[in-house]
Motif scaffolding. Structure first.
Motif, short mmCIF file in Angstrom:
data_model
loop_
_atom_site.label_atom_id
_atom_site.label_comp_id
_atom_site.label_asym_id
_atom_site.label_seq_id
_atom_site.Cartn_x
_atom_site.Cartn_y
_atom_site.Cartn_z
N UNK A 32 5.29 -1.17 8.75
CA UNK A 32 3.57 -0.81 8.23
C UNK A 32 3.48 -1.64 6.73
N UNK A 33 2.22 -2.54 6.59
CA UNK A 33 2.55 -2.51 5.38
C UNK A 33 2.09 -1.90 4.45
N UNK A 34 2.64 -1.95 3.03
CA UNK A 34 2.71 -1.24 2.08
C UNK A 34 1.74 -0.71 1.71
N UNK A 35 0.87 -0.01 1.64
CA UNK A 35 -0.56 -0.09 0.43
C UNK A 35 0.07 -0.49 -0.97
N UNK A 36 -1.32 -0.41 -1.30
CA UNK A 36 -1.10 -1.10 -3.13
C UNK A 36 -0.76 -0.10 -3.82
N UNK A 37 0.23 0.41 -5.02
CA UNK A 37 0.61 1.27 -5.37
C UNK A 37 -0.91 2.06 -6.13
N UNK A 38 -1.72 1.16 -7.26
CA UNK A 38 -2.12 1.63 -7.69
C UNK A 38 -3.69 2.36 -6.90
N UNK A 39 -4.17 3.55 -6.66
CA UNK A 39 -5.28 4.26 -5.77
C UNK A 39 -6.43 3.37 -6.15
N UNK A 41 -7.05 0.48 -7.33
CA UNK A 41 -6.55 -1.09 -6.26
C UNK A 41 -7.09 -1.31 -4.81
N UNK A 42 -6.29 0.10 -3.98
CA UNK A 42 -6.25 0.01 -2.61
C UNK A 42 -7.60 0.45 -2.23
N UNK A 43 -8.06 1.31 -2.94
CA UNK A 43 -10.39 1.59 -2.41
C UNK A 43 -10.33 0.17 -2.70
N UNK A 44 -10.39 -0.38 -3.71
CA UNK A 44 -11.02 -1.94 -3.74
C UNK A 44 -10.58 -3.08 -2.66
N UNK A 45 -9.42 -2.44 -2.29
CA UNK A 45 -9.07 -3.65 -1.51
C UNK A 45 -9.58 -3.35 0.06
N UNK A 46 -9.63 -1.84 0.73
CA UNK A 46 -10.45 -0.96 1.42
C UNK A 46 -11.86 -1.76 1.96
N UNK A 47 -12.36 -1.25 1.04
CA UNK A 47 -14.37 -2.39 0.16
C UNK A 47 -14.44 -3.54 0.71
N UNK A 48 -13.38 -4.18 0.15
CA UNK A 48 -13.41 -5.38 0.39
C UNK A 48 -13.45 -5.93 1.59
N UNK A 49 -11.82 -5.31 2.36
CA UNK A 49 -11.72 -5.50 3.88
C UNK A 49 -12.79 -4.86 4.71
#
Length: 672
Positions: A32-39, A41-49
């Motif tokens: 599985x791809x590793x999530x971003x360490x910064x929460x 940034x991870x939340x920003x990625x999920x919102x963008x996706x």
């Protein structure tokens, strides 16, 4: 010591290295791809996706709905050809329509704004695919074998393809849902044996392959999405940095342009200032040239008349006509007086404009000064048949701060001009009124006449040198044309002083001089001592004088004048000759007359020092000089100065001022 042979390096078989590389690649592909360490940034990625695939997922939901609905046709076709399947068709259709209802709800949810959230979309798709898998398992259980293997159990592979491919879900939740579906099938097979072993194994083979391939695709898709988000984020940050740099560069460019514009403005201002200064210098040079031309013209006139009168007097003397000769000499003296006045006026105006003199401020009572100036002008006004009227309280003190000598001269010039230009045709109403009007902070002195008046076009010109109205023939007996120019120059140098003109042609003029009032009574210590009028010209016959003059012509003229006055005079041309003659004289001189600058770089200071040293006593000294800047002389206060040219009357008055009154009646004493 035994020497052991070197060991050969261990060779790794080629197949083992390839196997390790294949294992690493497979592990990387299936992990599985590793999530971003910064929460954040991870939340920003999920919102963008979620926002990026919102429309794509909506289309995927609609497509799943059509695929699920189309399988109803397969079921109807199978029921028409098989009686056993036809018996359970109603149940299968009910389950199919339940799936259609679930898809319809999912379609409705996909058009809501919350569908752009990755978490919400993920839950919707997991419920949709899970519901479809559950309904397919129920259909497998309801439909008798072997009709339950295809299309129902085969559709399970299609559902897993849909799960891993269409919704663009994260790899981990999609994989765990697939594991739950497969585990459920295995559990049902173990407990219910609803499939024969061969069909079960074949179906598990396809489902496991779909899971592996789907996981690989889903992992690659998520990893690619994360890499793209990282690249876009870095690009956005770079773009933001570039925008900041661009903004900074824009600000610097604007600052540079502003600086350039400022420099250009300063340059243009300097150019304009230089042009203005050049024009001002040219105007000043032109005015100075005009001034010099007018002064030269006006000086040549009395000089020319003086030459002519003297030549005519000489001719009359040769003929023995003493009466005519005396008349011509009187006219010559008149020309010389006019020329001397013109010289004095030009010199005074030049010193004022050049800043060669400065006002001597003091606090004094203005009322006595105004009364004295009017009294001095009374004889001149009476001669012209002009009445002088003063409107000023004699006992009311008006304390002002100014130069009393300059104020006296300004008022005298204004009153003299008013008398000269008064309209005698208006007699007996012809008069000049001098009024003193006091306000809170200032006092105004008005000089009003009912004369010819001044047209408005001449209001500025009358303050220029040599400008006179109504004197086209430039008759110098009617004035020199420098009085108002001198007044204007003095007013401009006095602090907080002002002159104002109001006039109407044919109705007279009013010149007003404003002087600041001194409000502080502590400073009113004493009034300015009134300037004493010049004493009447008396006799100086019998006085003894020493004359120091390096110009032979001037020295001869002074000797001749003193002889006519009965003054005993001894003359020398330098300070050294004076030093010699002081050792031979038998009588103390009553006064000394000297030029300021003498031969051998000596001055009047040397004359005074030599006289006091040799005689040991104070001797009055009169300095007659042509120096333009009298303040450079630095002569002691008790010494007196006259500026060339000097008239005989002014010279005699000054001698009477500096010589004690007893000198004219008795000798000064013998030198012992």
């Amino acid at each position: 010591m035994a020497i052991h042979p070197a060991r050969k390096p261990h060779k790794v078989p080629p197949w083992r290295g390839a196997a390790l590389e294949l294992w690493d690649s497979l592990a990387d592909t299936l992990s599985f791809p590793t999530p971003f360490k910064d929460i954040n940034v991870e939340r920003e990625f999920l919102d963008d996706h979620g926002r990026r695939f919102e429309r794509f997922r909506r289309v995927a939901v609609i497509l799943g709905f059509f695929v699920w609905t189309c399988f109803a046709w397969v079921e109807l076709d199978s029921a028409s050809r098989n009686a056993a399947f036809h018996a359970v068709l109603a149940t299968v259709l009910v389950l199919r329509f339940i799936g259609i209802a679930v898809c319809g709800i999912v379609i409705a949810l996909s058009f809501r704004s919350t569908f752009s959230s990755e978490k919400t979309a993920q839950h919707i798709f997991l419920v949709m695919v899970g519901s479809a898998a559950g309904l397919l398992l129920l259909m497998v259980l309801v439909v008798p074998s072997p009709f339950n293997v295809f299309p129902f159990l085969g559709s399970m592979a299609l559902a897993l393809f849909y799960l891993f491919g269409m919704p663009q879900l994260m790899a981990k939740p999609a994989f765990w849902l697939a594991c739950i579906i497969v585990s459920t099938i295995v559990l049902l097979q173990i407990t219910l044996h609803f499939l024969d072993i061969e069909s079960f194994l074949i179906e598990m083979f396809w489902l496991l392959n779909v899971m592996v391939v789907g996981l690989c695709v889903n992992v690659h898709s998520e990893r690619h999405a994360r890499q793209r988000f990282t690249a876009e984020r870095e690009l956005a940050l770079s773009k933001h940095s570039l925008e900041i740099l661009n903004d900074d560069l824009t600000r610097k460019q604007k600052a540079l342009e502003a600086s350039h514009n400022e420099q250009t403005a300063k340059k243009n201002a300097l150019i304009r200032l230089k042009d203005d200064q050049k024009r001002a210098a040219e105007d000043a040079s032109s005015e100075k040239s005009s001034f010099l031309a007018a002064a030269t013209h006006d000086l040549r006139q009395p000089m020319h008349a003086l030459h002519m009168f003297l030549a005519a007097a000489a001719e009359a003397t040769e003929r023995g006509d003493l009466q005519e000769s005396q008349k011509l000499v009187t006219q010559a003296r008149k020309s010389s007086v006019i020329m001397a006045r013109l010289f004095d006026a030009v010199l005074d105006l030049s010193r004022l404009e050049a800043g060669g003199v400065c006002p001597d401020y003091c606090i004094f009572d203005l009322s006595p000064l105004v009364h004295e100036v009017v009294e001095e002008a009374l004889p001149f006004a009476a001669e012209k048949h002009i009445a002088l009227r003063l409107k000023c309280a004699a006992n009311a003190s008006i304390w002002v701060r100014s130069d009393p000598h300059w104020i006296r001269r300004i008022l005298a010039n204004l009153i003299s001009n008013a008398v000269k230009y008064a309209d005698t045709n208006k007699a007996p109403r012809c008069a000049v009124v001098i009024g003193v009007v006091r306000s809170v902070n200032r006092v105004r002195i008005d000089v009003v006449d009912n004369g010819i008046g001044i047209a408005q076009r001449h209001w500025d010109a009358i303050f220029r040198p040599f400008f006179q109205i109504g004197n086209p023939d430039r008759d110098r007996e009617r004035g020199l044309g420098l009085g108002l120019a001198t007044v204007n120059a003095m007013i401009s140098m006095l602090d907080e002083h002002r002159i104002e003109l109001k006039s109407a042609q044919g109705n007279g003029s009013r010149f007003s001089v404003e002087v600041p009032i001194c409000q502080n009574p502590i400073l009113k210590t004493s009034s300015a001592a009134p300037l004493e009028l010049s004493p009447p010209i008396g006799e100086i016959s019998g006085l003894y004088a020493l004359l120091v003059e390096d110009d032979g012509l001037v020295r001869a003229a002074m000797e001749a004048l003193f002889r006519q006055w009965g003054v005993l005079v001894e003359s020398v041309s330098s300070a050294s000759q004076l030093d010699e003659i002081l050792g031979t004289i038998e009588r103390y001189p009553d006064f000394i007359i000297t030029d300021f600058r003498l031969a051998d770089s000596t001055t009047a200071r040397d004359v005074i020092e030599i006289t006091q040293t040799r005689l040991g006593r104070y001797i009055p000294c009169l300095i007659i000089t042509g120096e333009a800047r009298l303040e450079d002389l630095e002569i002691l206060q008790e010494r007196y100065i006259l500026t060339k040219p000097v008239t005989a009357e002014s010279l005699k008055k000054k001698i009477l001022e500096i010589v004690p009154t007893t000198s004219s009646s008795s000798p000064s004493g013998l030198v012992t």
